[in-house]
Design an enzyme around this catalytic site. Structure first.
Site, PDB file in Angstrom:
ATOM      1  N   GLU A   1       0.831  -1.214   0.000  1.00  0.00           N
ATOM      2  CA  GLU A   1       0.000   0.000   0.000  1.00  0.00           C
ATOM      3  C   GLU A   1       0.857   1.253   0.000  1.00  0.00           C
ATOM      4  OE1 GLU A   1      -2.888   0.083  -1.317  1.00  0.00           O
ATOM      5  OE2 GLU A   1      -3.768  -1.213   0.197  1.00  0.00           O
TER       6      GLU A   1
ATOM      7  N   ASP B   1      -3.792   0.871  -9.616  1.00  0.00           N
ATOM      8  CA  ASP B   1      -5.223   0.669  -9.853  1.00  0.00           C
ATOM      9  C   ASP B   1      -5.500   0.425 -11.332  1.00  0.00           C
ATOM     10  OD1 ASP B   1      -5.116   1.451  -7.276  1.00  0.00           O
ATOM     11  OD2 ASP B   1      -6.202   3.335  -7.529  1.00  0.00           O
TER      12      ASP B   1
END
Ligand code: GLA
Length: 512
Positions: free
Chosen positions: A61, A213
């Site tokens: 992340e 993404d």
């Protein structure tokens, strides 16, 4: 040859599980409704549907924009764009949404030359479509010349990735939009070109995102996780979801704390991009290393710093784990302040504050008086190390035993801890949900995506799935949202199965 985004002629190719069972009837209903609404709106049938899914990130992340590896996968929720190409007349887009009360119809004229203007101050839903257009227009003009004028399009959008919900509805929308424009103008695009375009496109909305993404949305394959590498350039590896004994489930649970990356960027996402960039250049300066610009948002990444230090020390042949451990030690010993002011950073870099701002804070606005270089760099390097450990555990055997599952869960829990305390991108609600899930049996629980709200992801042994769901309902959803409806609750927690990446569905597959 580089793989192209597939054109498919049946919904099974997108949503089927490879068995003769077909696909759940809701999928056909959704497409049926899309086509019917399109006909009502435009009096014609769509020529094709472009689609791109949202994603869930398992681990890694806030490190893609520092050019470290991450492990996301597409979810089955996606953005569908039904398209009818307008062959003549001025290049106009009519953009309607199946949810017309929330997203009213809009029109846009595409400039015959120059860039598509996106009003970043005015966050309209159609901005994401225009972002997709701006990227694809650049590619089309590169191919056909600067005077290329794209075809007009009638569009109807149906997205079921929750907006601001942490599953990257924005990347799904931008990727589907860029793909629609390319398809309408007769271009079969490769996945890599679509990725490059969509990363740039999303930045035009004001978020300097790293590419994870868009990569997950475009490259994912049903049934696989997507191991994404960003250094020295992008590469994707499809990692099969392992068998396990005991069986496990990936559970995704919304916090319903909405976090719009574009709106909060100066204080959250983009500020982190500036902090990790400043950490790279400060570390490089302290080590007397000249970094060559790389392809990260502001041109200098922590991965780049790692490479140059290792080169200098003659350690490039060492394992990644060795190298990451080494840079962690460097951060711990060399960045000793809790936060650095602009003046302090400028002094280390031997430039004026004015030049510091010009170089690192003028591409997009950030709101901060000081910058937590040590903490942000530590999170990035330690998270990069966790991703390596996670990937290694996955590949150790074809069936994961309980010990390995616990190890994966533990790595996810460590990520959450680091996101909450070191990178400061969690929020009390997410922290709460993670501890509720762990207490009721999840091996690992953490935020997924940018954070500051959004979504959580949990690794749960099969026999604890009900207990975790019940606990989340009782201790989080009913408590925080006493009026929550059964329907919202149903959408709040989903069992996530890796979905299929972007595709274009031929018009003939739409008569469902
Ligand atoms: C957002 C960005 C991604 C990535 C994640 C955090 O989703 O778009 O590029 O940085 O946040 O991991």
């Amino acid at each position: 040859m580089a793989a192209e985004v597939p054109w498919v002629d049946s919904l099974e190719q997108v949503y089927g599980d490879g068995t003769p069972n077909g696909i759940p009837s809701e999928y056909r209903q959704r497409f049926g409704n899309l086509v019917k609404t399109f006909e009502r709106e435009y009096d014609q049938k769509p020529d094709f549907v472009s689609r791109s899914p949202g994603r869930v990130n398992l681990i890694g992340e806030h490190i893609d924009y520092s050019l470290y590896n991450v492990l996301p996968t597409a979810v089955v929720n996606d953005v569908l764009i039904a398209v009818q190409v307008v062959e003549s007349g001025e290049p106009k887009f009519s953009i309607a949404n199946v949810n017309s009360s929330k997203y009213p119809k809009e029109e846009a004229i595409i400039p015959k030359s120059g860039e598509v203007t996106i009003d970043k101050q005015n966050h309209k839903w159609s901005n994401y479509f225009l972002a997709g257009v701006s990227g694809s227009l650049q590619t089309l003009r590169k191919k056909h010349g600067d005077n290329f004028v794209p075809k007009g399009m009638k569009l109807l959008i149906d997205g079921n990735v929750p907006a601001g919900g942490g599953l990257s509805s924005s990347a799904a929308f931008v990727c589907a939009s860029a793909l629609a424009v390319m398809a309408a103008n007769g271009l079969r695009v490769t996945k890599q070109d679509l990725l490059d375009e969509c990363i740039v496109s999303e930045r035009s909305v004001g978020v300097y995102s790293g590419g994870m993404d868009q990569a997950a949305s475009i490259f994912s394959e049903r049934g696989y996780l997507l191991y994404c590498q960003f250094w020295p350039k992008f590469a994707a590896e499809h990692v099969p979801v392992p068998q396990a004994d005991p069986e496990f489930t990936i559970l995704v649970a919304q916090s319903f704390v909405t976090s719009d990356k574009a709106v909060t960027a100066p204080k959250h996402y983009n500020l982190r991009v500036v902090e990790v960039t400043l950490a790279s250049v400060v570390l490089a300066k302290l080590f007397d290393i000249a970094l060559n610009p790389d392809h990260s948002s502001l041109g200098f990444s922590l991965r780049n710093f790692q490479e140059e230090v290792m080169k200098k020390d003659g350690k490039l042949e060492e394992t990644m784990k060795y190298q990451v451990d080494a840079v962690i030690d460097i951060v711990k010993s060399r960045l000793d302040k809790d936060a650095y002011t602009r003046e302090e950073i400028a002094k280390i870099l031997e430039i004026s504050v004015e030049n510091l701002e010009k170089e690192y804070m003028s591409k997009f606005p950030v709101q901060a008086d000081s910058f937590k270089l040590r903490q942000r760099a530590l999170h990035v390097f330690e998270e990069a190390r966790r991703v390596l450990a996670f990937r290694q555990t996955l590949s150790q055997s074809s069936t994961l035993d309980k010990e390995k599952l616990l190890r994966l869960g533990d790595l996810m829990n460590q990520t959450q801890e680091s996101c909450a305390k070191t990178y400061e991108c969690s929020c009390p609600e997410i922290d709460d949900m993670c501890s509720i899930a762990r207490k009721s049996g999840a091996y690992g629980s953490r935020l997924t995506g940018a954070g500051w709200g959004g979504c959580t992801v949990h690794l749960v042994p099969q026999d604890k799935v009900d207990a975790v769901q019940e606990a989340l309902k009782k201790e989080y959803y009913y408590k925080k949202f006493p009026k929550i409806t059964a329907e919202t609750l149903k959408e709040a927690i989903v069992i996530s199965k890796p979905g299929q990446g972007s595709s274009v569905i031929h018009g003939n597959a739409l008569s469902v």
